[in-house]
Design an enzyme around this catalytic site. Structure first.
Site, mmCIF file in Angstrom:
data_model
loop_
_atom_site.group_PDB
_atom_site.id
_atom_site.type_symbol
_atom_site.label_atom_id
_atom_site.label_comp_id
_atom_site.label_asym_id
_atom_site.label_seq_id
_atom_site.Cartn_x
_atom_site.Cartn_y
_atom_site.Cartn_z
ATOM 1 C CB CYS A 1 -0.860 -0.009 1.259
ATOM 2 S SG CYS A 1 0.175 0.006 2.740
ATOM 3 C CG HIS B 1 4.134 -6.354 11.271
ATOM 4 N ND1 HIS B 1 2.898 -5.943 11.724
ATOM 5 C CD2 HIS B 1 5.038 -5.937 12.192
ATOM 6 C CE1 HIS B 1 3.053 -5.315 12.882
ATOM 7 N NE2 HIS B 1 4.339 -5.291 13.187
ATOM 8 C CG HIS C 1 3.314 -1.072 12.467
ATOM 9 N ND1 HIS C 1 4.659 -1.351 12.320
ATOM 10 C CD2 HIS C 1 2.654 -1.876 11.610
ATOM 11 C CE1 HIS C 1 4.806 -2.306 11.416
ATOM 12 N NE2 HIS C 1 3.611 -2.639 10.965
ATOM 13 C CB CYS D 1 0.796 4.684 7.564
ATOM 14 S SG CYS D 1 -0.391 5.025 6.252
ATOM 15 C CD GLU E 1 -2.972 1.007 13.164
ATOM 16 O OE1 GLU E 1 -2.578 0.218 12.290
ATOM 17 O OE2 GLU E 1 -4.066 1.615 13.096
ATOM 18 C CB THR F 1 -5.388 1.575 9.773
ATOM 19 O OG1 THR F 1 -4.167 0.875 10.042
ATOM 20 C CG2 THR F 1 -5.327 2.982 10.309
ATOM 21 C CG ASN G 1 -2.375 -5.917 6.057
ATOM 22 O OD1 ASN G 1 -2.420 -6.440 4.950
ATOM 23 N ND2 ASN G 1 -1.224 -5.566 6.621
ATOM 24 C CB SER H 1 3.692 -5.649 5.266
ATOM 25 O OG SER H 1 2.883 -6.681 5.781
HETATM 26 C C1 2E4 Z 1 1.122 0.278 9.362
HETATM 27 C C2 2E4 Z 1 -0.236 0.319 9.470
HETATM 28 O O1 2E4 Z 1 -0.785 -3.359 11.009
HETATM 29 P P1 2E4 Z 1 -0.282 -4.588 10.302
HETATM 30 O O2 2E4 Z 1 0.115 -5.649 11.290
HETATM 31 O O3 2E4 Z 1 -1.221 -5.084 9.278
HETATM 32 O O4 2E4 Z 1 1.045 -4.059 9.605
HETATM 33 P P2 2E4 Z 1 1.888 -4.592 8.363
HETATM 34 O O5 2E4 Z 1 3.269 -4.124 8.588
HETATM 35 O O6 2E4 Z 1 1.659 -6.004 8.082
HETATM 36 O O7 2E4 Z 1 1.256 -3.791 7.160
HETATM 37 C C3 2E4 Z 1 1.592 -2.475 6.907
HETATM 38 C C4 2E4 Z 1 0.952 -1.519 7.843
HETATM 39 C C5 2E4 Z 1 1.733 -0.642 8.557
HETATM 40 C C6 2E4 Z 1 -0.384 -1.472 8.002
HETATM 41 N N1 2E4 Z 1 -0.962 -0.543 8.767
HETATM 42 FE FE1 SF4 Z 2 -1.012 0.797 4.443
HETATM 43 FE FE2 SF4 Z 2 -1.517 0.668 7.025
HETATM 44 FE FE3 SF4 Z 2 -1.307 3.009 5.868
HETATM 45 FE FE4 SF4 Z 2 -3.379 1.438 5.358
HETATM 46 S S1 SF4 Z 2 -2.870 2.401 7.300
HETATM 47 S S2 SF4 Z 2 -2.200 2.620 3.866
HETATM 48 S S3 SF4 Z 2 -2.435 -0.606 5.437
HETATM 49 S S4 SF4 Z 2 0.318 1.476 6.084
#
Ligand code: 2E4
Ligand code: SF4
Length: 334
Positions: free
Chosen positions: A37, A66, A99, A121, A151, A190, A250, A293
């Site tokens: 993303c 992650h 996060h 983000c 997060e 999120t 996610n 990710s």
């Molecule tokens: C930041 C916010 O939050 P999740 O465990 O899904 O993080 P991941 O690093 O897998 O994905 C990117 C991300 C980072 C998603 N939301």
């Molecule tokens: Fe990507 Fe997390 Fe930002 Fe959504 S909130 S755009 S999943 S890094």
């Protein structure tokens, strides 16, 4: 050298020929959007640019996203990943992961005079500011999310501990006790399941009609779109693989969505080498997606591994286009 059956019979590697001939057909339904993303793209670029700008090593607090593959790749470029700031020397830059972090983290960096770059983000930062706005207005914030996730720790850490309550599911929403139901707001992680969150928000709204919050929830565009793409293919797949890490919220939600929308077998696979081919069994239609990710390279790798074993046809199923791009922090531009 592999010879065809017409040449000297005795030296023909029969096993090889048999394997090639008996490859079963496999249709891969490739969910789209999938994978990186805009927030992940930005976070990885921040680490790469910081290494270019400040030299090696650059420290990163927590996995930048992650995914082990992403982390190992950045390590080869000069990043050092640590759990806490006390592992960062005074004279090296540190980056905060996508996060988000509690307020205490940048505060400690400032106290130590560390050079830091925040790779949170922007959509997570938006939730931080919203939660803070409610808190400043005297509202208790109900945060919907998973306990212990970075997060959630980061968002809760924007607020005084007494003004935030964590709710993980409908049962907790039903049992929630609040001091002042007239002064309540909610915010969400999120990367939650859109469907589960809808149910939790409905329970909160029913119990506390004055609760304030975003129209729906704070689930981001990328999470929503990846879940919608899985919903579109799940029922027609015999099995579905999500490329991602077990600590990726996610990605884990995508496995659940596939199961909830009619795919009998869905599982998380970190990369092709971890694929359990027995599990795939006689599947003829395999859905593949990737968490936000997970690099596309790992999807390509899995498809290539499928091609070694099956006669593969790939059909991409796109449910929406994405064009979101986030700016880099000013410190790293030009
Ligand atoms: C930041 C916010 O939050 P999740 O465990 O899904 O993080 P991941 O690093 O897998 O994905 C990117 C991300 C980072 C998603 N939301
Ligand atoms: Fe990507 Fe997390 Fe930002 Fe959504 S909130 S755009 S999943 S890094």
């Amino acid at each position: 050298m592999v010879r065809g059956p017409a040449s000297e019979g005795a030296s023909v590697p029969q096993a090889v020929i048999k394997m090639t001939e008996s490859k079963k057909p496999l249709t891969i339904l490739l969910a789209s959007p999938r994978g990186f993303c805009a927030g992940v793209d930005r976070a990885i670029q921040i680490v790469e640019r910081a290494i270019e700008r400040y030299g090696r090593p650059v420290y990163v607090r927590h996995e930048i996203v992650h995914n082990r593959f992403v982390v190992e790749n950045l390590e080869t470029k000069g990043a050092i990943f640590v759990d806490e700031l006390d592992e960062v020397p005074d004279d090296r830059p540190v980056i905060f992961s996508a996060h988000g972090v509690p307020k205490s983290v940048p505060a400690e960096a400032v106290r130590r005079n560390l050079l830091y770059v925040d790779a949170t983000c922007p959509l997570v930062s938006k939730v931080h500011r919203e939660a803070e706005r409610h808190s400043v207005s005297g509202r208790t914030v109900v945060l919907i999310g998973h306990a212990g996730h970075p997060e959630v720790i980061g968002t809760m850490g924007q607020l005084p501990p007494e003004s935030v309550l964590l709710v993980e599911d409908v049962a907790q929403a039903e049992a929630l006790v609040v001091a002042d139901p007239e002064n309540l707001a909610y915010a969400t992680q999120t990367t939650l399941s859109v469907d589960d969150t809808t149910d939790i928000v409905a329970a909160l709204r029913r119990r506390f009609p004055a609760i304030q919050g975003p129209k729906m929830e704070d689930i981001c565009y990328a999470t929503t779109n990846r879940q919608a793409a899985v919903k579109a293919i799940a029922e027609t797949c015999d099995a579905l693989v999500v490329i991602g890490a077990p600590n990726s919220s996610n990605s884990m939600r995508l496995v659940e969505v596939a199961a909830n929308y009619g795919c009998a077998r869905s599982r998380l696979v970190q990369r092709a080498a971890d694929m359990d081919w027995q599990w795939l069994g006689n599947a003829q239609r395999l859905g593949i997606t990737a968490g936000a990710s997970a690099p596309e390279l790992l999807v390509d790798e899995l498809i290539a591994a499928c091609r070694e074993r099956y006669e593969v046809t790939v059909e991409e199923v796109r449910t929406t286009e994405e064009s979101v791009v986030f700016k880099l922090p000013r410190q790293l531009v030009a």
